[in-house]
Write a protein that holds these residues in place. Structure first.
Motif, PDB file in Angstrom:
ATOM      1  N   VAL A  26      -5.992 -22.675  25.692  1.00 19.72           N
ATOM      2  CA  VAL A  26      -7.106 -23.342  25.016  1.00 19.72           C
ATOM      3  C   VAL A  26      -6.831 -24.837  24.906  1.00 19.72           C
ATOM      4  N   HIS A  27      -5.597 -25.179  24.575  1.00 16.46           N
ATOM      5  CA  HIS A  27      -5.209 -26.588  24.469  1.00 16.46           C
ATOM      6  C   HIS A  27      -5.484 -27.319  25.783  1.00 16.46           C
ATOM      7  N   GLN A  28      -5.110 -26.714  26.900  1.00 19.22           N
ATOM      8  CA  GLN A  28      -5.309 -27.353  28.198  1.00 19.22           C
ATOM      9  C   GLN A  28      -6.793 -27.493  28.529  1.00 19.22           C
ATOM     10  N   LEU A  29      -7.589 -26.500  28.167  1.00 22.45           N
ATOM     11  CA  LEU A  29      -9.037 -26.611  28.377  1.00 22.45           C
ATOM     12  C   LEU A  29      -9.613 -27.788  27.602  1.00 22.45           C
ATOM     13  N   LEU A  30      -9.168 -27.950  26.358  1.00 27.87           N
ATOM     14  CA  LEU A  30      -9.701 -29.019  25.517  1.00 27.87           C
ATOM     15  C   LEU A  30      -9.208 -30.395  25.943  1.00 27.87           C
ATOM     16  N   ARG A  31      -8.079 -30.455  26.647  1.00 31.70           N
ATOM     17  CA  ARG A  31      -7.567 -31.728  27.142  1.00 31.70           C
ATOM     18  C   ARG A  31      -8.324 -32.193  28.390  1.00 31.70           C
ATOM     19  N   ASN A  32      -9.059 -31.279  28.985  1.00 31.60           N
ATOM     20  CA  ASN A  32      -9.769 -31.592  30.218  1.00 31.60           C
ATOM     21  C   ASN A  32     -11.277 -31.568  29.986  1.00 31.60           C
ATOM     22  N   PHE A  33     -12.025 -31.797  31.061  1.00 29.77           N
ATOM     23  CA  PHE A  33     -13.471 -31.971  30.959  1.00 29.77           C
ATOM     24  C   PHE A  33     -14.213 -30.973  31.833  1.00 29.77           C
ATOM     25  N   ASP A  34     -15.378 -30.563  31.364  1.00 24.59           N
ATOM     26  CA  ASP A  34     -16.207 -29.681  32.169  1.00 24.59           C
ATOM     27  C   ASP A  34     -16.705 -30.404  33.423  1.00 24.59           C
ATOM     28  N   ARG A  35     -17.040 -31.674  33.262  1.00 21.77           N
ATOM     29  CA  ARG A  35     -17.614 -32.402  34.396  1.00 21.77           C
ATOM     30  C   ARG A  35     -17.538 -33.904  34.141  1.00 21.77           C
ATOM     31  N   ILE A  36     -17.199 -34.666  35.189  1.00 24.33           N
ATOM     32  CA  ILE A  36     -17.266 -36.128  35.137  1.00 24.33           C
ATOM     33  C   ILE A  36     -18.012 -36.590  36.384  1.00 24.33           C
ATOM     34  N   LEU A  37     -19.149 -37.226  36.176  1.00 21.84           N
ATOM     35  CA  LEU A  37     -19.983 -37.686  37.290  1.00 21.84           C
ATOM     36  C   LEU A  37     -19.936 -39.210  37.367  1.00 21.84           C
ATOM     37  N   THR A  38     -19.607 -39.719  38.557  1.00 19.69           N
ATOM     38  CA  THR A  38     -19.639 -41.160  38.820  1.00 19.69           C
ATOM     39  C   THR A  38     -20.777 -41.431  39.791  1.00 19.69           C
ATOM     40  N   VAL A  39     -21.620 -42.398  39.464  1.00 18.01           N
ATOM     41  CA  VAL A  39     -22.796 -42.671  40.307  1.00 18.01           C
ATOM     42  C   VAL A  39     -22.890 -44.155  40.644  1.00 18.01           C
ATOM     43  N   HIS A  60     -17.671 -33.184  28.138  1.00 14.41           N
ATOM     44  CA  HIS A  60     -16.367 -32.658  27.718  1.00 14.41           C
ATOM     45  C   HIS A  60     -16.346 -31.145  27.605  1.00 14.41           C
ATOM     46  N   ASN A  61     -17.138 -30.571  26.693  1.00 17.56           N
ATOM     47  CA  ASN A  61     -17.052 -29.141  26.448  1.00 17.56           C
ATOM     48  C   ASN A  61     -18.381 -28.625  25.898  1.00 17.56           C
ATOM     49  N   ALA A  62     -18.895 -27.561  26.506  1.00 17.79           N
ATOM     50  CA  ALA A  62     -20.194 -27.021  26.084  1.00 17.79           C
ATOM     51  C   ALA A  62     -20.063 -25.612  25.516  1.00 17.79           C
ATOM     52  N   SER A  63     -18.908 -25.285  24.952  1.00 19.03           N
ATOM     53  CA  SER A  63     -18.696 -23.935  24.419  1.00 19.03           C
ATOM     54  C   SER A  63     -19.627 -23.629  23.256  1.00 19.03           C
ATOM     55  N   ARG A  64     -20.034 -24.657  22.501  1.00 23.03           N
ATOM     56  CA  ARG A  64     -20.869 -24.439  21.318  1.00 23.03           C
ATOM     57  C   ARG A  64     -22.334 -24.807  21.535  1.00 23.03           C
ATOM     58  N   LEU A  79     -14.084 -45.709  32.377  1.00 22.28           N
ATOM     59  CA  LEU A  79     -14.209 -44.255  32.357  1.00 22.28           C
ATOM     60  C   LEU A  79     -13.358 -43.657  31.243  1.00 22.28           C
ATOM     61  N   GLU A  80     -12.180 -44.236  30.998  1.00 20.85           N
ATOM     62  CA  GLU A  80     -11.320 -43.720  29.928  1.00 20.85           C
ATOM     63  C   GLU A  80     -11.985 -43.871  28.557  1.00 20.85           C
ATOM     64  N   ASP A  81     -12.708 -44.967  28.348  1.00 23.53           N
ATOM     65  CA  ASP A  81     -13.461 -45.133  27.094  1.00 23.53           C
ATOM     66  C   ASP A  81     -14.436 -43.976  26.913  1.00 23.53           C
ATOM     67  N   LEU A  82     -15.160 -43.660  27.983  1.00 26.82           N
ATOM     68  CA  LEU A  82     -16.170 -42.609  27.917  1.00 26.82           C
ATOM     69  C   LEU A  82     -15.533 -41.236  27.710  1.00 26.82           C
ATOM     70  N   GLN A  83     -14.375 -41.013  28.309  1.00 25.61           N
ATOM     71  CA  GLN A  83     -13.676 -39.744  28.105  1.00 25.61           C
ATOM     72  C   GLN A  83     -13.304 -39.563  26.632  1.00 25.61           C
ATOM     73  N   ALA A  84     -12.789 -40.629  26.022  1.00 23.10           N
ATOM     74  CA  ALA A  84     -12.415 -40.559  24.600  1.00 23.10           C
ATOM     75  C   ALA A  84     -13.641 -40.305  23.733  1.00 23.10           C
ATOM     76  N   LEU A  85     -14.734 -41.007  24.030  1.00 19.88           N
ATOM     77  CA  LEU A  85     -15.950 -40.878  23.223  1.00 19.88           C
ATOM     78  C   LEU A  85     -16.590 -39.507  23.396  1.00 19.88           C
ATOM     79  N   ALA A  86     -16.558 -38.964  24.616  1.00 19.66           N
ATOM     80  CA  ALA A  86     -17.121 -37.633  24.855  1.00 19.66           C
ATOM     81  C   ALA A  86     -16.331 -36.575  24.101  1.00 19.66           C
ATOM     82  N   MET A  87     -15.005 -36.682  24.133  1.00 13.68           N
ATOM     83  CA  MET A  87     -14.163 -35.728  23.402  1.00 13.68           C
ATOM     84  C   MET A  87     -14.432 -35.837  21.903  1.00 13.68           C
TER      85      MET A  87
END
Length: 414
Positions: A26-39, A60-64, A79-87
């Motif tokens: 579970v920890h590893q799932l939460l450390r990663n992302f469902d999807r990252i799209l660059t356009v 980041h995560n759509a479990s809920r 992109l790292e800013d967005l990863q932090a904000l999405a989490m």
């Protein structure tokens, strides 16, 4: 030492996961992302030239529930800013009981250098580029830094035209006449005010006469300032990107707003002393509200903070090292995922109203907002007292547990 918002987000997750003894899977799932799209976002400029911008949408995560998160336009966006904000959005929605997962998006650009026509073309092309992964039941964007109701209107219109019918629920933070919600503009600031009221009550302090310093007197900071000023608090210092002003006897909120509209800054405001933004953070006051950018309270200045309470109006304004110092100094920090959750709560209300095609009055919206924040605050306070954790750690435990439980009960497919 932790540097940057993404490293901070990971450090907080790792720390709490260890406390919770979260299964490694579970920890590893939460450390990663469902999807990252660059356009790529190519647009024709007003002078006829073609310019290509880079855009992103991080989920980041759509479990809920569906992804939810803002879109920001900024020249220094990473992109790292967005990863932090999405989490962080995942934790924020989870903590306050909103059935969404976390997302964030944006374009690397300086919107202040673009004409309105260029901004519209940029927004519409970006919306078209991310259309495959957004939707009412997939991912619902919202305004963020340098985006607003107009940007959301263009996004909604672009999606609707391509979808073949009007789809107001695709974004939140829209104008009222195309499906926006009453109370949305003030939601983040009003939410912070409700949280402060809870904290003050718990600490047996009086709201009237409370001294408050606000770093970042923009949309969120000035709204908090308005509500606190009208409640009898003494706003002693405020700032913009061009500097801060300070008056220990108090500043008139309405005079500040008028002056800023006329001058574009608080520089030379006649009823106060000019100080630096760094000095503002170290002023003696009851409540300090960093409501500007992230990483403002660090190990360099945490030992100099003289506020009795720190309330995070911005996302990630306090580094982990600063958190540790403030905890040792017994200065309570009301974490961002609780303090500034008002915006996403009322965004959720707007989405619900759009989906139902039935709209609520502002009083009902504000009452529902207050109830959710009161409940979340009480839950965080209970865990903090029961287990001896800081409010941030308690909030993160509650938020992560709900997401982890959703992952566990849903399982992994296939």
């Amino acid at each position: 030492m932790v540097n940057g918002p993404w490293q901070t987000a990971l450090a907080q997750l790792d720390h709490v996961s260890e406390i919770m003894m979260l299964p490694d899977s579970v920890h590893q799932l939460l450390r990663n992302f469902d999807r990252i799209l660059t356009v790529s976002v190519p647009i024709l400029m007003d002078n006829g030239s073609l310019r290509v911008f880079n855009g992103f949408r991080v989920q980041h995560n759509a479990s809920r529930g569906p992804y939810k998160g803002g879109v920001r336009y900024h020249p220094e966006l990473t992109l790292e800013d967005l990863q932090a904000l999405a989490m962080e959005m995942t934790w924020k929605c989870s903590l306050v009981g909103v059935p969404f997962g976390g997302a964030k998006g944006g374009i690397i650009c300086n919107p202040k250098t673009l004409s309105k026509a260029e901004l519209e073309r940029l927004t519409r092309r970006y919306t078209y580029a991310i259309m495959p992964i957004i939707g009412i039941e997939k991912d619902i964007p919202a305004p963020d830094i340098n985006t607003n109701e107009q940007i959301m209107a263009w996004m909604m219109d672009t999606y609707s035209i391509n979808n073949g019918y009007c789809t107001p629920g695709i974004v939140t933070g829209k104008p009222l006449n195309i499906g926006g919600s009453l109370g949305r503009k003030d939601a983040a600031g009003l939410g912070i005010t409700f949280v402060i009221e809870n904290v003050i009550k718990n600490m047996k302090m009086e709201l009237k006469g409370l001294t408050v310093a606000i770093q970042g007197y923009g949309n969120v900071g000035s709204t908090v300032g308005k509500f606190l000023y009208e409640s009898g608090c003494r706003i002693i210092a405020v700032s913009s990107s061009k500097g801060s002003v300070y008056n220990p006897k108090g500043l008139d909120h309405h005079a500040l707003i008028r002056y800023y509209k006329e001058n574009g800054s608080f520089e030379h405001f006649p009823y106060a002393e000019s100080i630096t933004n760094e000095t503002l953070l170290e002023l003696p006051c009851d409540v300090l509200i960093p409501a500007a950018m992230g990483n403002q309270i660090t190990k360099k200045n945490a030992g100099k903070i003289k506020a009795k309470i720190l309330v995070e109006g911005a996302n990630g304004p306090t580094t982990p090292e600063a958190d540790h110092i403030l905890a040792e100094r017994k200065i309570p920090v009301i974490p961002d995922i609780l303090a500034n959750a008002g915006g996403v709560i009322v965004s959720y209300f707007e989405w619900v109203q759009d989906v139902q095609c039935f709209f609520w009055c502002e009083k009902e919206i504000n009452t529902r907002l207050k109830n959710l924040l009161n409940q979340a605050y009480e839950e965080v306070l209970h865990v903090s007292h029961e287990r001896g954790f800081t409010l941030r750690t308690a909030a993160m435990i509650l938020a992560i547990k709900k997401v982890a439980d959703a992952i566990s009960v849903r399982g992994i497919y296939p």
